[in-house]
Write an enzyme that holds these catalytic residues in place. Sequence first.
Site, PDB file in Angstrom:
ATOM      1  N   ASP A 152       0.798  -1.250   0.000  1.00  0.00           N
ATOM      2  CA  ASP A 152       0.000   0.000   0.000  1.00  0.00           C
ATOM      3  C   ASP A 152       0.827   1.296   0.000  1.00  0.00           C
ATOM      4  OD1 ASP A 152      -1.970  -1.899   0.262  1.00  0.00           O
ATOM      5  OD2 ASP A 152      -2.803  -1.157   2.134  1.00  0.00           O
ATOM      6  N   CYS A 185      -1.957  -2.723   7.697  1.00  0.00           N
ATOM      7  CA  CYS A 185      -1.871  -3.638   6.559  1.00  0.00           C
ATOM      8  C   CYS A 185      -0.598  -4.471   6.557  1.00  0.00           C
ATOM      9  CB  CYS A 185      -2.064  -2.869   5.262  1.00  0.00           C
ATOM     10  SG  CYS A 185      -3.772  -2.288   5.111  1.00  0.00           S
ATOM     11  N   LYS A 197      -7.122  -5.020  -2.674  1.00  0.00           N
ATOM     12  CA  LYS A 197      -7.862  -5.507  -1.501  1.00  0.00           C
ATOM     13  C   LYS A 197      -8.780  -4.416  -0.981  1.00  0.00           C
ATOM     14  CE  LYS A 197      -4.038  -4.284   1.494  1.00  0.00           C
ATOM     15  NZ  LYS A 197      -4.764  -3.240   2.222  1.00  0.00           N
TER      16      LYS A 197
HETATM   17  C1  VGL Z   1      -4.733   0.683   5.769  1.00  0.00           C
HETATM   18  C2  VGL Z   1      -6.327   1.528   7.158  1.00  0.00           C
HETATM   19  C3  VGL Z   1      -7.285   1.414   6.172  1.00  0.00           C
HETATM   20  C4  VGL Z   1      -3.298   0.307   5.565  1.00  0.00           C
HETATM   21  C5  VGL Z   1      -5.680   0.544   4.766  1.00  0.00           C
HETATM   22  O1  VGL Z   1      -2.849   0.225   4.397  1.00  0.00           O
HETATM   23  O2  VGL Z   1      -2.593   0.082   6.579  1.00  0.00           O
HETATM   24  N1  VGL Z   1      -5.075   1.158   6.955  1.00  0.00           N
HETATM   25  N2  VGL Z   1      -6.953   0.918   4.979  1.00  0.00           N
END
Ligand code: VGL
Length: 199
Positions: A10, A153, A108
């Site tokens: 991410d 994540c 995701k």
């Molecule tokens: C994430 C919160 C919501 C992350 C993704 O990538 O850690 N955290 N969506």
Amino acid sequence: MAAQALIVIDVQNDFCPGGALAVSGGHEIVPLVNRLIEDFDHVILTQDWHPAGHSSFASTHTGKQAFGTVELPYGTQTLWPEHCVQGTPGADFHPDLVWTKAEMVVRKGFRSAIDSYSAFRENDHTTPTGLAGYLRERGFGRLTLAGLATDFCVAYSALDARAEGFEVTVRMDASRAIDLGGSLDAMVGKMRDAGVTLA
Ligand code: VGL
Ligand code: ZN
């Protein structure tokens, strides 16, 4: 020895300063992540990828605030600002991330009703993303994880990877945390207990 792969979690605009769910110092990891990408023979990326009106967005629930919680059928879900909406610039990879070498991009959080921190299993802890099967089929047994955010994540991916039987190293130097209510310490403890190597 089993083959190894790098999984970059991410590294998207919304998790970097200026983004909708900015992780403090999120952009600082990009040069180091780029070096890891160069060093590894096999690279996989994950991309948080939510439809508008996703159940993890505070704005979806009347009277709820970001960083609060809501009870969903699968349990307590932390609520977030709207982030990484499919097709928006916030969902793009950081512009300096050299991602062209990636062999696979796992998206995701694309189901409206279920959030997914982990690259392996959604937040109901049941629905698989398919990544474990992909990695096994390709013969990868050792995984190195880096990215955003360490305590969400990255950590949930690391724990699920251990549960799936992979050897797991998390590059803490190439990750940054949200650290919500002590979440970083808590998740570091869980990763250690699960046999994740923290580097
Ligand atoms: C994430 C919160 C919501 C992350 C993704 O990538 O850690 N955290 N969506
Ligand atoms: Zn998300």
